[in-house]
Design an enzyme around this catalytic site. Structure first.
Site, PDB file in Angstrom:
ATOM      1  CG  HIS A 307      34.433  30.348  34.224  1.00  0.00           C
ATOM      2  ND1 HIS A 307      35.912  29.695  34.339  1.00  0.00           N
ATOM      3  CD2 HIS A 307      34.430  31.468  35.008  1.00  0.00           C
ATOM      4  CE1 HIS A 307      36.432  30.346  35.268  1.00  0.00           C
ATOM      5  NE2 HIS A 307      35.643  31.448  35.601  1.00  0.00           N
ATOM      6  CG  ASP A 365      31.347  38.456  36.874  1.00  0.00           C
ATOM      7  OD1 ASP A 365      32.449  37.836  35.965  1.00  0.00           O
ATOM      8  OD2 ASP A 365      31.764  39.038  37.686  1.00  0.00           O
TER       9      ASP A 365
END
Ligand code: SDX
Length: 430
Positions: A307, A365
């Site tokens: 991320h 996700d």
């Protein structure tokens, strides 16, 4: 006395004193707006890793400590105590609603879920196997052609009606895209159902039999939507702000956000995670794929890992992992092979030096797709699910930006690295 930072021009030693901007939480920013005008020098940050595009009061992320606040409220508390519709009200308005405010907002959303009947024919124009995200992008962009009664974006009432219409209709549009894809008749929304129950019914009901919404499935979607509702200046939200800064129709701005979300590096990752797990197939193959993910010459990446902001853990991933257990247990899928594979993959990756050094942890996700699949939602509908939830954040940011009197069109500059000026060469000279 406000703090400043000096910018010294290396060419001539000229110093520009730059004001610092302090927020409520998080790092301060140095205001570089005067640098080019005073020094003729640009600042340079191609993927905006160190650049603030705006100030915002909507969401706060502390990437180092895995903190995510919606209007100051920790997302884990909202996931535990609130509902997606209540969180939508909070993100749009800045405060939690009282009972009558929530009732009025929920009723308004339920009453805007239908589409103009001619819009339902748009879906027939798509190839039968068009990806639902292609349909979402096209149909949402076309909404600007239907609502000429509320296009004064500088009228707060028009902005409020737009946001309610957009949030109400996006599930109907997503479900209609899915029905087009599977070749089943479009299912109209029912106002007596809550937001997520309505969506499940529009997705899975068929005229041939009655459809009973599973309240555990509806609750699972509600929690997932809370966790996906907003995330400060991510790529798709920044796209909505950039498009919206031109003063374009807000439905067109949201359509640009849907297009940006579709990418596998962003909202398309949940679909890519399931395809990756299918590709890995078995825990015995995990070491091979971990090596592929580490190999610079191999384009394979561990989807659902890493991320830009979270360099410790994504708080949403932790909540979803826990919720995964509960949902799979309820559905009698405790030994779901995909979930077992995902848990083992996470365990192996988190013990690997490469992932530890690069601070690559599961993101939002990584586990969401396993819940979606367990609920019977097909893989190509995972990103549309993300889009439904993030429509709330996109609307909140668009309203915050358009409502700011200081708003100007977003227009970045560049470092030009192309050819120097040269004269045209006639064909017989080339
Ligand atoms: C979302 O911004 C948001 O807030 C997004 C989001 C939201 O709510 O809006 O949180 C939702 O988009 C989550 C992210 C979903 N994407 C994925 O899961 C795709 C896989 N992840 C990567 O593509 C990547 O981690 C990103 C895109 C998420 C972040 O990219 P960055 O910050 O630009 O990181 P990077 O590409 O510069 O990677 C840093 C290093 C690189 O190695 P070096 O060049 O330093 O040697 O880590 C490596 C990368 O090669 N790396 C990975 C990796 N992610 C980064 N290596 C293997 N597998 C990965 N998943």
């Amino acid at each position: 006395m406000s703090k400043t930072m000096n910018f010294t021009n290396p060419e001539n030693g000229e110093v520009t004193e730059l004001p610092m901007i302090e927020g409520t939480l998080g790092p301060a920013g140095v205001d570089v707006r005067s640098v080019y005008g005073q020094q003729g020098i640009f600042t340079y940050d191609p993927s905006f890793s160190s650049t603030c595009s705006c100030d915002s009061a909507i969401t706060y992320i502390d990437g180092g400590n895995g903190i995510l606040l919606y209007r100051g409220y920790p997302v884990d508390q909202l996931a535990k105590n609130s509902s997606f519709i209540e969180v939508a009200y909070l993100l749009l308005n800045g405060e939690l609603p009282n009972a009558s405010e929530l009732e009025e907002f929920d009723t308004a959303i339920r009453r805007h879920t239908m589409l103009n009947e001619s819009l339902t024919k748009f879906f027939q124009g798509f190839r039968y196997d068009a990806h639902p995200m292609a349909m979402l992008t096209g149909v949402v962009g076309s909404l600007s052609g239907f609502y000429h009664d509320t296009t004064d974006i500088y009228n707060p009432e028009h902005r409020k009606i737009f946001a309610r219409r957009m949030i109400a209709k996006i599930p109907t549009i997503a479900a209609a895209a899915y029905k087009r894809y599977v070749g089943q008749p479009f299912v109209y929304p029912k106002n007596e159902l809550d937001y997520c129950s309505n969506l499940l019914r529009m997705l899975f009901a068929v005229p041939a039999e009655e459809y009973e919404v599973d309240p555990v499935a509806a609750k699972a979607l509600d929690v997932l939507f809370i966790l996906h509702a907003d995330h400060e200046q991510n790529a798709s939200t920044s796209t909505v702000r950039m498009a919206g800064s031109t003063g374009c129709n807000p439905y067109a701005a949201i359509s640009s956000g849907i297009a940006a979300l579709w990418g596998p590096a962003h909202g398309g990752a949940n679909e890519a995670v399931l395809r990756m797990l299918d590709q890995i197939g078995d825990v015995s193959q995990i070491p091979r794929f971990i090596e592929k993910a580490k190999d610079k010459n191999d384009p394979f990446r561990l989807m659902g890992f890493g991320h830009r902001v979270y360099k410790n853990f994504d708080p949403r991933a932790n909540i979803i992992r826990e919720y995964c257990h509960q949902v799979l247990e309820h559905l009698g899928m405790e030994d779901n092979p995909l979930f077992e594979l995902a848990l083992k993959l996470e365990e192996v990756a988190l013990n690997d030096d490469y992932f530890k050094e690069k601070k690559l942890y599961p993101n939002v996700d990584f586990y969401s797709g396993i819940i979606y699949k367990a609920l019977g939602i097909p893989v190509n509908m995972f990103t549309p699910m993300f889009a439904i939830a993030r429509t709330v954040g996109w609307c909140a940011h668009w309203m915050e930006m358009i409502g700011d009197p200081a708003m100007r069109i977003a227009r970045p500059r560049q470092i030009y690295v192309g050819s120097d000026q040269r004269d045209y060469v006639q064909m017989n000279q080339r």
